[in-house]
Design an enzyme around this catalytic site. Structure first.
Site, PDB file in Angstrom:
ATOM      1  N   GLY A  35       0.796  -1.228   0.000  1.00  0.00           N
ATOM      2  CA  GLY A  35       0.000   0.000   0.000  1.00  0.00           C
ATOM      3  C   GLY A  35       0.827   1.276   0.000  1.00  0.00           C
ATOM      4  O   GLY A  35       0.327   2.320   0.428  1.00  0.00           O
ATOM      5  N   HIS A  46       0.929   0.673 -13.272  1.00  0.00           N
ATOM      6  CA  HIS A  46       1.647  -0.534 -13.676  1.00  0.00           C
ATOM      7  C   HIS A  46       3.147  -0.225 -13.726  1.00  0.00           C
ATOM      8  O   HIS A  46       3.543   0.814 -14.262  1.00  0.00           O
ATOM      9  CB  HIS A  46       1.161  -0.998 -15.051  1.00  0.00           C
ATOM     10  CG  HIS A  46       1.807  -2.275 -15.493  1.00  0.00           C
ATOM     11  ND1 HIS A  46       1.455  -3.501 -14.945  1.00  0.00           N
ATOM     12  CD2 HIS A  46       2.803  -2.518 -16.379  1.00  0.00           C
ATOM     13  CE1 HIS A  46       2.203  -4.444 -15.496  1.00  0.00           C
ATOM     14  NE2 HIS A  46       3.034  -3.873 -16.364  1.00  0.00           N
ATOM     15  N   GLU A  65       6.681   6.159  -8.742  1.00  0.00           N
ATOM     16  CA  GLU A  65       5.224   5.939  -8.699  1.00  0.00           C
ATOM     17  C   GLU A  65       4.561   6.853  -7.673  1.00  0.00           C
ATOM     18  O   GLU A  65       3.450   7.337  -7.889  1.00  0.00           O
ATOM     19  CB  GLU A  65       4.919   4.477  -8.341  1.00  0.00           C
ATOM     20  CG  GLU A  65       5.226   3.493  -9.448  1.00  0.00           C
ATOM     21  CD  GLU A  65       4.794   2.069  -9.088  1.00  0.00           C
ATOM     22  OE1 GLU A  65       4.537   1.788  -7.900  1.00  0.00           O
ATOM     23  OE2 GLU A  65       4.730   1.241 -10.003  1.00  0.00           O
ATOM     24  N   GLU A 111      -8.761  -5.292 -21.667  1.00  0.00           N
ATOM     25  CA  GLU A 111      -7.471  -5.851 -22.075  1.00  0.00           C
ATOM     26  C   GLU A 111      -6.445  -5.618 -20.951  1.00  0.00           C
ATOM     27  O   GLU A 111      -6.229  -4.473 -20.535  1.00  0.00           O
ATOM     28  CB  GLU A 111      -7.010  -5.150 -23.356  1.00  0.00           C
ATOM     29  CG  GLU A 111      -5.802  -5.775 -23.985  1.00  0.00           C
ATOM     30  CD  GLU A 111      -5.317  -4.960 -25.181  1.00  0.00           C
ATOM     31  OE1 GLU A 111      -4.268  -5.309 -25.727  1.00  0.00           O
ATOM     32  OE2 GLU A 111      -5.979  -3.970 -25.547  1.00  0.00           O
ATOM     33  N   LEU A 112      -5.807  -6.688 -20.485  1.00  0.00           N
ATOM     34  CA  LEU A 112      -4.899  -6.586 -19.341  1.00  0.00           C
ATOM     35  C   LEU A 112      -3.769  -5.584 -19.598  1.00  0.00           C
ATOM     36  O   LEU A 112      -3.016  -5.728 -20.567  1.00  0.00           O
ATOM     37  CB  LEU A 112      -4.297  -7.966 -19.025  1.00  0.00           C
ATOM     38  CG  LEU A 112      -3.374  -8.009 -17.802  1.00  0.00           C
ATOM     39  CD1 LEU A 112      -4.149  -7.769 -16.520  1.00  0.00           C
ATOM     40  CD2 LEU A 112      -2.615  -9.329 -17.758  1.00  0.00           C
ATOM     41  N   MET A 131      -3.832  -6.836  -7.054  1.00  0.00           N
ATOM     42  CA  MET A 131      -3.286  -7.889  -7.916  1.00  0.00           C
ATOM     43  C   MET A 131      -4.348  -8.924  -8.266  1.00  0.00           C
ATOM     44  O   MET A 131      -4.225 -10.106  -7.953  1.00  0.00           O
ATOM     45  CB  MET A 131      -2.075  -8.525  -7.233  1.00  0.00           C
ATOM     46  CG  MET A 131      -0.986  -7.527  -6.867  1.00  0.00           C
ATOM     47  SD  MET A 131      -0.406  -6.522  -8.257  1.00  0.00           S
ATOM     48  CE  MET A 131       0.723  -7.679  -9.009  1.00  0.00           C
ATOM     49  N   ARG A 132      -5.395  -8.449  -8.901  1.00  0.00           N
ATOM     50  CA  ARG A 132      -6.467  -9.335  -9.361  1.00  0.00           C
ATOM     51  C   ARG A 132      -6.791  -9.007 -10.809  1.00  0.00           C
ATOM     52  O   ARG A 132      -6.860  -7.817 -11.174  1.00  0.00           O
ATOM     53  CB  ARG A 132      -7.747  -9.095  -8.557  1.00  0.00           C
ATOM     54  CG  ARG A 132      -7.683  -9.448  -7.114  1.00  0.00           C
ATOM     55  CD  ARG A 132      -7.966 -10.890  -6.845  1.00  0.00           C
ATOM     56  NE  ARG A 132      -9.212 -11.399  -7.412  1.00  0.00           N
ATOM     57  CZ  ARG A 132      -9.488 -12.690  -7.526  1.00  0.00           C
ATOM     58  NH1 ARG A 132      -8.616 -13.593  -7.144  1.00  0.00           N
ATOM     59  NH2 ARG A 132     -10.632 -13.095  -8.046  1.00  0.00           N
ATOM     60  N   ASN A 171       1.633   3.084  -2.533  1.00  0.00           N
ATOM     61  CA  ASN A 171       0.969   4.063  -3.407  1.00  0.00           C
ATOM     62  C   ASN A 171      -0.259   4.655  -2.721  1.00  0.00           C
ATOM     63  O   ASN A 171      -0.544   5.850  -2.877  1.00  0.00           O
ATOM     64  CB  ASN A 171       0.583   3.413  -4.742  1.00  0.00           C
ATOM     65  CG  ASN A 171       1.771   3.354  -5.690  1.00  0.00           C
ATOM     66  OD1 ASN A 171       2.187   4.370  -6.239  1.00  0.00           O
ATOM     67  ND2 ASN A 171       2.333   2.164  -5.854  1.00  0.00           N
ATOM     68  N   ASN A 174      -5.378   2.402 -13.072  1.00  0.00           N
ATOM     69  CA  ASN A 174      -4.384   1.444 -12.562  1.00  0.00           C
ATOM     70  C   ASN A 174      -2.988   2.034 -12.710  1.00  0.00           C
ATOM     71  O   ASN A 174      -2.735   2.837 -13.607  1.00  0.00           O
ATOM     72  CB  ASN A 174      -4.464   0.140 -13.363  1.00  0.00           C
ATOM     73  CG  ASN A 174      -3.522  -0.922 -12.831  1.00  0.00           C
ATOM     74  OD1 ASN A 174      -3.383  -1.096 -11.617  1.00  0.00           O
ATOM     75  ND2 ASN A 174      -2.845  -1.635 -13.718  1.00  0.00           N
ATOM     76  N   SER A 211       3.564   3.468 -15.404  1.00  0.00           N
ATOM     77  CA  SER A 211       2.499   4.083 -16.201  1.00  0.00           C
ATOM     78  C   SER A 211       1.207   4.081 -15.397  1.00  0.00           C
ATOM     79  O   SER A 211       0.901   3.105 -14.709  1.00  0.00           O
ATOM     80  CB  SER A 211       2.247   3.273 -17.483  1.00  0.00           C
ATOM     81  OG  SER A 211       3.432   3.062 -18.221  1.00  0.00           O
ATOM     82  N   THR A 269      -9.194  -1.002 -19.159  1.00  0.00           N
ATOM     83  CA  THR A 269     -10.128  -1.571 -20.124  1.00  0.00           C
ATOM     84  C   THR A 269     -10.039  -3.091 -19.958  1.00  0.00           C
ATOM     85  O   THR A 269      -9.152  -3.585 -19.246  1.00  0.00           O
ATOM     86  CB  THR A 269      -9.746  -1.168 -21.566  1.00  0.00           C
ATOM     87  OG1 THR A 269      -8.451  -1.699 -21.852  1.00  0.00           O
ATOM     88  CG2 THR A 269      -9.751   0.341 -21.758  1.00  0.00           C
TER      89      THR A 269
HETATM   90  C1  GAR Z   1       3.348  -1.101  -7.477  1.00  0.00           C
HETATM   91  O1  GAR Z   1       4.681  -1.060  -7.860  1.00  0.00           O
HETATM   92  C2  GAR Z   1       2.441  -1.201  -8.682  1.00  0.00           C
HETATM   93  O2  GAR Z   1       2.984  -0.600  -9.813  1.00  0.00           O
HETATM   94  C3  GAR Z   1       2.338  -2.696  -8.859  1.00  0.00           C
HETATM   95  O3  GAR Z   1       2.281  -3.209  -7.564  1.00  0.00           O
HETATM   96  C4  GAR Z   1       3.038  -2.373  -6.698  1.00  0.00           C
HETATM   97  C5  GAR Z   1       2.192  -2.122  -5.467  1.00  0.00           C
HETATM   98  O4  GAR Z   1       2.945  -1.498  -4.483  1.00  0.00           O
HETATM   99  N1  GAR Z   1       1.196  -3.030  -9.615  1.00  0.00           N
HETATM  100  C6  GAR Z   1       1.167  -4.024 -10.495  1.00  0.00           C
HETATM  101  O5  GAR Z   1       2.100  -4.763 -10.691  1.00  0.00           O
HETATM  102  C7  GAR Z   1      -0.152  -4.186 -11.224  1.00  0.00           C
HETATM  103  N2  GAR Z   1       0.008  -4.989 -12.365  1.00  0.00           N
HETATM  104  P1  GAR Z   1       2.251  -0.853  -3.217  1.00  0.00           P
HETATM  105  O6  GAR Z   1       1.315  -1.896  -2.626  1.00  0.00           O
HETATM  106  O7  GAR Z   1       3.389  -0.548  -2.284  1.00  0.00           O
HETATM  107  O8  GAR Z   1       1.510   0.379  -3.648  1.00  0.00           O
END
Ligand code: GAR
Length: 232
Positions: free
Chosen positions: A24, A121, A186, A155-156, A102-103, A26, A119, A148, A153
């Site tokens: 968490g 990524h 991020e 599409e993953l 992560m779902r 972010n 999202n 990013s 959408t």
């Molecule tokens: C982040 O780096 C995010 O970009 C990634 O998970 C991490 C979560 O970190 N997301 C993905 O890989 C989605 N496909 P956090 O829980 O410390 O925010």
């Protein structure tokens, strides 16, 4: 054209729901941006699909309502997503922010929230969709990597990218040191994108991504230099 004329106040997002699965960090960056007044919005709820997600602690500490919907207790992906949508709608959010959630979401869920589902990524999309982005970037000898933020959408990792943050790849990087550098970026990127949405600078109009009223020809780039960031 004035700010008010460009977008009526009612269309400007203010209520945010954040979905997490893990640490968490972010979510923490978004909370901090709201509390410091850099982000004119309110996080009205945090939802985790994992009871042990560390990010739930951020919500508790900052007085934000949180809920756990443990996906392992549902008979199917569809059943989980149906319940998740119901719980989200109870918060009446303007934006639903996936922050390390992560779902894989069902098309029905994504359709329901199209245009308000974001999202982050850890790659410079369209490169490295899916998992293990840092290891794959290193294996390919990338000199620049990053993160990013995009509208979701069906599409993953394929929805329109709003903004990216670039970071340099150091010669001695491991997936972990590179991941740490990307995460630092991020934490600037996500609040900035949400700020622009909440100020009306960026809009999703008729399924077209617009910045200041004109279609965005390419992702915006976060104008910050992460060269001198330590790896962790
Ligand atoms: C982040 O780096 C995010 O970009 C990634 O998970 C991490 C979560 O970190 N997301 C993905 O890989 C989605 N496909 P956090 O829980 O410390 O925010």
């Amino acid at each position: 054209m004035t700010e008010t004329a460009r977008q009526p106040a009612a269309a400007i997002p203010q209520r945010l729901v954040v979905l997490i699965s893990g640490r968490g960090s972010n979510l923490g960056a978004l909370i901090e941006a709201c509390e410091q007044g850099r982000l004119p919005a309110t996080i009205v709820g945090v939802i985790s699909n994992r009871p042990d997600a560390g990010g739930l602690e951020f919500a508790t500490r900052h007085g934000i309502p949180s809920q756990v919907l443990d996906h392992r207790t549902y008979p199917s992906r569809e059943a989980f997503d149906t319940d998740l949508a119901r719980v989200i709608e109870d918060y009446a959010p303007d934006l639903v922010i996936l922050a390390g959630f992560m779902r894989i979401l069902t098309p029905a869920f994504v359709d329901r929230f199209t245009g308000r589902l974001l999202n982050i990524h850890p790659s410079l999309l369209p490169k490295y969709r899916g998992l293990h982005t840092h290891a794959r970037a290193l294996a390919n000898g990338e000199r620049v990597h990053g993160a990013s933020v995009h509208f979701v959408t069906p599409e993953l990792d394929g929805g329109p990218v709003i903004m990216q943050a670039r970071v340099p790849v150091a010669p001695d990087d491991t997936p972990d040191t590179l991941a740490a550098r990307v995460q630092r970026a991020e934490h600037h990127l996500y609040p900035e994108v949400v700020r622009r949405l909440c100020s009306g600078e960026i809009q999703w109009a008729g399924r077209i991504l617009q910045a200041d009223g004109t279609p965005l020809p390419a992702p915006l780039q976060l104008d910050e230099d992460f060269d001198d960031l330590p790896a962790s």
